[in-house]
Design a protein around this motif. Structure first.
Motif, short mmCIF file in Angstrom:
data_model
loop_
_atom_site.label_atom_id
_atom_site.label_comp_id
_atom_site.label_asym_id
_atom_site.label_seq_id
_atom_site.Cartn_x
_atom_site.Cartn_y
_atom_site.Cartn_z
N HIS A 41 14.44 22.63 -36.12
CA HIS A 41 14.35 21.74 -37.29
C HIS A 41 15.39 20.61 -37.24
O HIS A 41 15.09 19.46 -37.59
CB HIS A 41 14.55 22.59 -38.55
CG HIS A 41 14.43 21.80 -39.81
ND1 HIS A 41 13.22 21.44 -40.35
CD2 HIS A 41 15.36 21.29 -40.64
CE1 HIS A 41 13.41 20.74 -41.46
NE2 HIS A 41 14.71 20.64 -41.66
N HIS A 71 15.11 16.39 -37.27
CA HIS A 71 15.74 15.32 -38.08
C HIS A 71 16.29 14.22 -37.17
O HIS A 71 16.20 13.03 -37.49
CB HIS A 71 16.85 15.89 -38.95
CG HIS A 71 16.34 16.51 -40.23
ND1 HIS A 71 15.56 15.81 -41.12
CD2 HIS A 71 16.50 17.76 -40.77
CE1 HIS A 71 15.26 16.60 -42.15
NE2 HIS A 71 15.80 17.78 -41.96
N SER A 86 21.47 17.37 -44.82
CA SER A 86 20.28 17.87 -45.53
C SER A 86 20.69 18.93 -46.54
O SER A 86 21.88 19.10 -46.83
CB SER A 86 19.29 18.43 -44.51
OG SER A 86 19.78 19.64 -43.98
N ASP A 92 12.27 16.42 -45.31
CA ASP A 92 11.46 17.24 -44.40
C ASP A 92 10.04 16.69 -44.27
O ASP A 92 9.39 16.35 -45.27
CB ASP A 92 11.42 18.69 -44.90
CG ASP A 92 12.74 19.38 -44.63
OD1 ASP A 92 13.58 18.81 -43.91
OD2 ASP A 92 12.93 20.51 -45.13
ZN ZN Z 1 15.41 19.35 -43.20
#
Ligand code: ZN
Ligand code: KG4
Length: 335
Positions: free
Chosen positions: A109, A113, A134, A300
């Protein structure tokens, strides 16, 4: 290569169709059920992903104007994140890929980003220094190629977005708190309250946000409910200034330590206008190139997962059938 990507690490069910650096569809279904609880409830998130996964895949394909027959690989976030939520995405990805014998591309993840910066328009070429902030993570990454990033510093306690969410809750704003807090801060005075810019005297590149959050808790206690109500905008503005101040101070310090020519941002907090302006001012001052992706590519989304997948190992069928999600840290090595 036409990639269909799935991202379900938290409370957004996201599916994208991406061709190279070109986004054909970037569909996001944000769950509203959590607002009532003031934060994401992991089990509720997983159940909603289960309901939403197939409709969101269908919506993304329709928006892109393609069918599953056109898709050449399936990418999916395997971690870090909420384990139940991730498992729904990973199972959905396998269920689409396996019958068609398509390769599966597991994506981290956080690299997602970073990889949002490789998308159109104007993809950024490494090397660059990337600040990722985040709801779950805050880190400075050295991006030397498109395959990964080296963590130069990270938060030792709360993430920046988590602090925004918690302070927003203190001020009676809804969840997610970041955008609401930013709107309220626009009406306040950032210098109304003096708040600590954490770890400013320590030499490293790590972050800390729990002290700032605690300072706000004490401030609100001293002001009392009426005082908080009266000074809400000033409290929001002062908090935002301190949080952005710390992010920018560490970025400045990292730039001093390296020979960087470009800077990029990632993660939900990178949608914050005040942070974007402060980083832009720093880059102008130092003559650096700054890449700011659109706010919807900061929070996201699955386009960023497809973008990272372009440069990640493709697992052929059936090697991925036993591949699992992971909640924290790095993906386990599969024998
Ligand atoms: Zn995120
Ligand atoms: O990257 P993201 O969508 O999900 C995670 O990976 O955590 O980031 C969500 C976080 C939340 O904490 C949210 O409050 C914060 O990003 N956020 C913001 C803004 N928009 C989202 N924080 C400050 N200002 C914003 N405009």
């Amino acid at each position: 290569m036409l990639i269909l990507a799935i991202e379900t690490s938290c409370d957004d069910t996201c599916v994208a169709v991406v061709d190279g650096s070109r986004i054909l569809a970037n569909t996001i279904s944000s769950q509203t059920a959590h607002a009532h609880f003031g934060g994401v409830v992991p089990e509720v998130a997983a159940r909603h992903h289960l309901d939403l996964a197939v409709p969101v895949v269908e919506a993304a394909l329709a928006e892109a104007g393609v069918s599953l027959d056109d898709v050449e690989a399936i990418a999916v976030t395997t971690g870090p994140g909420l384990i139940g939520a991730l498992l729904v995405g990973v199972s959905t990805a396998k269920a689409i890929a396996a019958p068609r014998r398509l390769p599966l591309i597991p994506v981290n993840h956080l690299q997602g980003h970073v990889a949002a910066n490789f998308l159109d328009p104007d993809p950024l070429q490494p090397p660059f220094l990337c600040l990722v902030a985040s709801g779950g993570h805050t880190l400075l990454g050295a991006v030397r190629d498109r395959f990964g990033h080296e963590v130069l510093g990270q938060t030792l306690d709360d993430a920046a977005g988590e602090a925004f969410d918690k302070v927003a809750r203190l001020l009676g704003l809804g969840y997610p708190g970041g955008p609401a807090l930013e709107r309220l801060a626009a009406e306040g005075d950032p210098e109304a309250f003096e708040l600590p810019v954490a770890m400013s005297r320590e030499p490293g590149l790590n972050f800390s946000f729990s002290g700032l959050k605690t300072a706000l808790v004490y401030l609100c206690r001293d002001l009392g409910p009426d005082g908080v109500q009266e000074r809400r905008a000033d409290l929001a503005a002062s908090f935002q200034a301190a949080a952005v101040g710390q992010l920018v101070a560490k970025l400045r310090r990292a730039l001093k330590k390296g020979d960087w020519e470009a800077v990029a941002l990632g993660g939900g907090v990178a949608a914050n206008g005040s942070l974007r302006e402060a980083v832009a001012a720093l880059c102008r001052q130092q003559g650096l190139r700054l890449k700011l992706v659109a706010p919807e590519l900061c929070t996201d989304n699955a386009a960023m997962i497809a973008s990272a997948a372009r440069f990640a190992p493709h697992l052929p069928y059936p090697d991925y059938l036993s591949y699992d999600a992971f909640a924290t840290g790095e993906a386990p090595v599969v024998a």
